[in-house]
Design a protein around this motif. Structure first.
Motif, PDB file in Angstrom:
ATOM      1  N   ARG A 272     -14.430   1.477 -14.656  1.00  0.00           N
ATOM      2  CA  ARG A 272     -13.103   2.039 -14.423  1.00  0.00           C
ATOM      3  C   ARG A 272     -12.209   1.079 -13.671  1.00  0.00           C
ATOM      4  O   ARG A 272     -11.028   0.936 -13.973  1.00  0.00           O
ATOM      5  CB  ARG A 272     -13.239   3.306 -13.602  1.00  0.00           C
ATOM      6  CG  ARG A 272     -13.454   4.513 -14.441  1.00  0.00           C
ATOM      7  CD  ARG A 272     -13.100   5.673 -13.604  1.00  0.00           C
ATOM      8  NE  ARG A 272     -12.873   6.858 -14.381  1.00  0.00           N
ATOM      9  CZ  ARG A 272     -12.798   8.063 -13.836  1.00  0.00           C
ATOM     10  NH1 ARG A 272     -12.946   8.195 -12.534  1.00  0.00           N
ATOM     11  NH2 ARG A 272     -12.573   9.098 -14.581  1.00  0.00           N
ATOM     12  N   GLN A 273     -12.797   0.441 -12.670  1.00  0.00           N
ATOM     13  CA  GLN A 273     -12.016  -0.459 -11.838  1.00  0.00           C
ATOM     14  C   GLN A 273     -11.474  -1.635 -12.649  1.00  0.00           C
ATOM     15  O   GLN A 273     -10.418  -2.164 -12.368  1.00  0.00           O
ATOM     16  CB  GLN A 273     -12.909  -0.959 -10.686  1.00  0.00           C
ATOM     17  CG  GLN A 273     -12.241  -1.894  -9.719  1.00  0.00           C
ATOM     18  CD  GLN A 273     -11.062  -1.241  -9.026  1.00  0.00           C
ATOM     19  OE1 GLN A 273     -11.033  -0.032  -8.807  1.00  0.00           O
ATOM     20  NE2 GLN A 273     -10.060  -2.038  -8.719  1.00  0.00           N
ATOM     21  N   THR A 274     -12.231  -2.049 -13.683  1.00  0.00           N
ATOM     22  CA  THR A 274     -11.855  -3.278 -14.389  1.00  0.00           C
ATOM     23  C   THR A 274     -11.295  -3.027 -15.782  1.00  0.00           C
ATOM     24  O   THR A 274     -11.145  -3.976 -16.552  1.00  0.00           O
ATOM     25  CB  THR A 274     -13.081  -4.206 -14.512  1.00  0.00           C
ATOM     26  OG1 THR A 274     -14.180  -3.441 -15.009  1.00  0.00           O
ATOM     27  CG2 THR A 274     -13.451  -4.821 -13.184  1.00  0.00           C
ATOM     28  N   ILE A 275     -10.976  -1.769 -16.112  1.00  0.00           N
ATOM     29  CA  ILE A 275     -10.531  -1.481 -17.484  1.00  0.00           C
ATOM     30  C   ILE A 275      -9.463  -2.447 -18.014  1.00  0.00           C
ATOM     31  O   ILE A 275      -9.627  -2.998 -19.106  1.00  0.00           O
ATOM     32  CB  ILE A 275     -10.066  -0.014 -17.627  1.00  0.00           C
ATOM     33  CG1 ILE A 275     -11.294   0.888 -17.718  1.00  0.00           C
ATOM     34  CG2 ILE A 275      -9.235   0.191 -18.890  1.00  0.00           C
ATOM     35  CD1 ILE A 275     -10.969   2.352 -17.820  1.00  0.00           C
ATOM     36  N   PRO A 276      -8.384  -2.717 -17.250  1.00  0.00           N
ATOM     37  CA  PRO A 276      -7.380  -3.623 -17.819  1.00  0.00           C
ATOM     38  C   PRO A 276      -7.964  -5.000 -18.155  1.00  0.00           C
ATOM     39  O   PRO A 276      -7.659  -5.574 -19.205  1.00  0.00           O
ATOM     40  CB  PRO A 276      -6.325  -3.736 -16.722  1.00  0.00           C
ATOM     41  CG  PRO A 276      -6.553  -2.575 -15.836  1.00  0.00           C
ATOM     42  CD  PRO A 276      -8.003  -2.247 -15.917  1.00  0.00           C
ATOM     43  N   GLY A 277      -8.840  -5.498 -17.278  1.00  0.00           N
ATOM     44  CA  GLY A 277      -9.458  -6.794 -17.522  1.00  0.00           C
ATOM     45  C   GLY A 277     -10.374  -6.759 -18.727  1.00  0.00           C
ATOM     46  O   GLY A 277     -10.433  -7.711 -19.522  1.00  0.00           O
TER      47      GLY A 277
ATOM     48  N   ARG B 145      -1.531 -10.461 -21.861  1.00  0.00           N
ATOM     49  CA  ARG B 145      -0.796 -10.827 -20.632  1.00  0.00           C
ATOM     50  C   ARG B 145      -0.467  -9.587 -19.807  1.00  0.00           C
ATOM     51  O   ARG B 145      -0.621  -9.568 -18.592  1.00  0.00           O
ATOM     52  CB  ARG B 145       0.518 -11.500 -21.003  1.00  0.00           C
ATOM     53  CG  ARG B 145       0.384 -12.905 -20.886  1.00  0.00           C
ATOM     54  CD  ARG B 145       1.358 -13.895 -20.948  1.00  0.00           C
ATOM     55  NE  ARG B 145       0.524 -15.055 -20.718  1.00  0.00           N
ATOM     56  CZ  ARG B 145       0.361 -15.618 -19.549  1.00  0.00           C
ATOM     57  NH1 ARG B 145       1.006 -15.222 -18.507  1.00  0.00           N
ATOM     58  NH2 ARG B 145      -0.455 -16.632 -19.424  1.00  0.00           N
ATOM     59  N   ILE B 146      -0.003  -8.547 -20.520  1.00  0.00           N
ATOM     60  CA  ILE B 146       0.359  -7.307 -19.825  1.00  0.00           C
ATOM     61  C   ILE B 146      -0.862  -6.729 -19.104  1.00  0.00           C
ATOM     62  O   ILE B 146      -0.802  -6.381 -17.927  1.00  0.00           O
ATOM     63  CB  ILE B 146       0.934  -6.277 -20.827  1.00  0.00           C
ATOM     64  CG1 ILE B 146       2.268  -6.789 -21.377  1.00  0.00           C
ATOM     65  CG2 ILE B 146       1.114  -4.911 -20.159  1.00  0.00           C
ATOM     66  CD1 ILE B 146       2.824  -5.970 -22.503  1.00  0.00           C
ATOM     67  N   PHE B 147      -1.997  -6.687 -19.835  1.00  0.00           N
ATOM     68  CA  PHE B 147      -3.191  -6.100 -19.237  1.00  0.00           C
ATOM     69  C   PHE B 147      -3.732  -6.970 -18.106  1.00  0.00           C
ATOM     70  O   PHE B 147      -4.233  -6.451 -17.104  1.00  0.00           O
ATOM     71  CB  PHE B 147      -4.266  -5.858 -20.300  1.00  0.00           C
ATOM     72  CG  PHE B 147      -4.020  -4.614 -21.094  1.00  0.00           C
ATOM     73  CD1 PHE B 147      -4.236  -3.368 -20.526  1.00  0.00           C
ATOM     74  CD2 PHE B 147      -3.548  -4.681 -22.390  1.00  0.00           C
ATOM     75  CE1 PHE B 147      -3.994  -2.215 -21.242  1.00  0.00           C
ATOM     76  CE2 PHE B 147      -3.299  -3.539 -23.119  1.00  0.00           C
ATOM     77  CZ  PHE B 147      -3.528  -2.296 -22.540  1.00  0.00           C
ATOM     78  N   ALA B 148      -3.633  -8.282 -18.267  1.00  0.00           N
ATOM     79  CA  ALA B 148      -4.131  -9.166 -17.213  1.00  0.00           C
ATOM     80  C   ALA B 148      -3.321  -8.956 -15.937  1.00  0.00           C
ATOM     81  O   ALA B 148      -3.871  -8.935 -14.833  1.00  0.00           O
ATOM     82  CB  ALA B 148      -4.043 -10.625 -17.670  1.00  0.00           C
TER      83      ALA B 148
END
Lengths: 281, 286
Positions: B191-196, B274-277
């Motif tokens: 959960r903590q790293t979903i965007p990554g 880029r947005i997710f990073a």
């Protein structure tokens, strides 16, 4: 999870063994030495000499590094030491996108821009006549392809240089450029070599883009304006016909095996070099 | 005094060529995108993206490249899902279950980096031998298997880099509250790293959709729409590669249109990642 882990770990061995088993057929007939250093390529009469392809591969690979190496080094120093914010804001996405562009697109770009450029403008400067489909075109396209890859590693390498070294150098009166030249580059040297090594191995295995611009004539190239035929292109170009002749199939699988071994060795050496320099930081 | 000016001059000289080499790289990218769009956009029409090639094999002048677009999405989507199913547990395993065995984790990372370096043509050749061994013909399924092997190390390493950034304190806090390892893995770390992780998935999808050498032997090429896993399937990279080598203008135009679409897809993937990073960096616990 353990199954996945085991899968990943045995994968390179399975690939290596699979390709080796397929290439055993031809190795029973002809010695490896003869295959690698004979230049006669006539599959229909059973002559499989890889020498022209190996030489072509070396040509385009080395050429690509000669072009990309200095550009990457200069840009990496620029981006880590001098660049203004606006340059960084442009360059980071640029490097990312360059790294993401598929090789076939580089190939199309090569045929649209680089090949005509060589045949119409660059070759006449050297008073030679060429179609443009040449070692040089392959080298240029490969250079552009490995730039983002090598550049990213170099930026990481320069970032690991401890700030104390820079401060010490500046405090004894060296200018910024002297510090870079005499301290940073010297300190980063093993890292630079391994970045170039990884770039070389990336070039060596690249297929489609090179195949589209290099001309694919199976003889030993005599210069950068002549066409060549690197190993990966050989494999890719002949996949259709190889099934009908078992020996041919086996020869191409041997080519893939050689490619795998060379690339793995290069990768291994470069990565070990990187790890050792990081440890003695 | 003279020495000083020499040193200064050298620095200025190098600053200029360093700036120039950065600009050369940026200019090259714009040149690549410009030349592809310049050639491809004029041939891009509704028919191009909504029809399959008409007429003979490779040589039909009518029709579009819908088969390659759909085929590429099936292939890249299938192999991304498959390698996600293998890769995500593996990346979490490295950072939770065996995180205390530093040497082992580093050895596995080293191994994955080596795998990343293997050229795609070698995966293609291996996939081909595997296919014959398993009795498969050139098909979408064979392509998905090969491309999965090819992108798996990329995906695991990319996810690993992301998950690695979670401080060990979070792991300890989770354990001290009584969570099990898998609860910690999927409820906290994931959960903590979903965007990554989404960035890692996008990166792998981009690799999968753009690679030609690994699908050349395994997925084959056809003028028809993909209908089942056991059929040969057209993909965008091969649509470019094959149609460009045909000396008929209309067919070549289809290749350029495919190239424009592929670049467009890659650009969108790049913007999204880029947005997710950026989102990931905002969420990061320092």
């Amino acid at each position: 999870m353990r199954v996945a882990l085991v899968l990943v770990i045995i994968l390179p061995f399975v690939i290596g063994i699979g390709l080796f088993l397929k290439s055993r057929l031809i190795l029973q007939d002809v010695s490896l030495w003869e295959l690698l250093f004979s230049s006669e390529w006539r599959p229909l009469s059973g002559k499989f000499g890889f020498f022209p392809f190996i030489v072509s591969s070396l040509w385009v690979t080395v050429l690509s590094l000669i072009i990309a190496g200095p550009i990457c080094l200069l840009t990496a120093i620029h981006l880590t030491q001098y660049a203004d914010n606006w340059v960084l804001k442009i360059m980071h996405p640029v490097i990312d996108i360059l790294a993401g562009i598929p090789s076939v697109i580089y190939g199309v770009w090569g045929t649209l821009v680089i090949v005509p450029l060589i045949s119409n403008h660059i070759a006449p400067l050297f008073h030679t006549d060429t179609s443009g489909y040449s070692i040089l075109a392959g080298g240029v396209v490969l250079a552009v392809m490995i730039i983002p890859f090598v550049l990213n590693i170099l930026i990481e390498v320069f970032k690991t240089i401890p700030i104390e070294l820079t401060e010490a150098s500046l405090s004894v009166g060296a200018s910024k450029w002297q510090t870079i030249k005499l301290v940073h580059i010297r300190k980063a040297f093993p890292g630079i070599i391994s970045a170039f090594g990884l770039g070389l191995s990336r070039s060596f295995g690249e297929t489609i883009a090179v195949l589209m611009v290099v001309g694919n004539v199976s003889k030993i190239p005599g210069g950068v304006f002549e066409p060549g035929y690197p190993l990966p292109a050989l494999i890719a170009n002949n996949y259709g016909e190889m099934l009908s002749i078992p020996l041919y199939d086996s020869a191409l699988m041997l080519a893939a095996f050689v490619l795998l071994i060379v690339v793995l060795l290069f990768n291994l050496a470069s990565r070990i070099l990187i790890i050792r320099t990081e440890r003695y930081r | 005094m003279k020495r000083q000016t020499l040193i200064k001059a050298e620095e200025v000289f190098f600053r200029v060529i360093m700036f120039l080499s950065s600009m050369i790289i940026a200019a090259t990218l714009f040149l690549i995108i410009f030349s592809i769009f310049y050639k491809g956009l004029p041939s891009l029409s509704w028919d191009m993206v909504s029809q399959t090639p008409k007429g003979g094999f490779y040589f039909g002048k009518e029709g579009g490249i819908l088969n390659a677009i759909v085929g590429s999405i099936y292939l890249a989507g299938g192999s991304t899902l498959l390698s996600l199913a293998i890769g995500l547990p593996l990346a979490l395993f490295l950072n939770i279950n065996i995180v205390s065995k530093k040497r082992l984790v580093n050895a596995i990372r080293f191994f994955l980096d080596l795998l990343w370096g293997i050229p795609s043509i070698v995966y293609g050749a291996f996939g081909f031998t595997l296919m014959i061994y398993l009795g498969l013909k050139t098909s979408l399924l064979a392509g998905i298997i090969t491309v999965t092997l090819f992108i798996l190390p990329i995906m695991v390493r990319a996810m690993d880099e992301v998950i690695k950034t979670i401080p060990i304190g979070l792991l300890e806090a989770s354990y001290s509250l009584g969570s099990t390892k898998s609860e910690t893995a999927y409820r906290i770390f994931f959960r903590q790293t979903i965007p990554g992780i989404v960035t890692a998935i996008l990166l792998s999808f981009g690799r999968a959709i753009g690679d030609a050498a690994s699908v050349l032997f395994t997925t084959g090429y056809t003028d028809h729409m993909p209908t089942s896993l056991t059929q040969p399937t057209a993909t965008l990279p091969l649509a470019i590669f094959f149609q460009l080598s045909v000396p008929i203008r209309e067919v070549q135009n289809r290749a350029y249109a495919s190239a424009a679409i592929l670049v467009f897809i890659i650009l969108i993937i790049s913007i999204l990642s880029r947005i997710f990073a950026r989102k990931f960096q905002k969420n990061q616990i320092k």
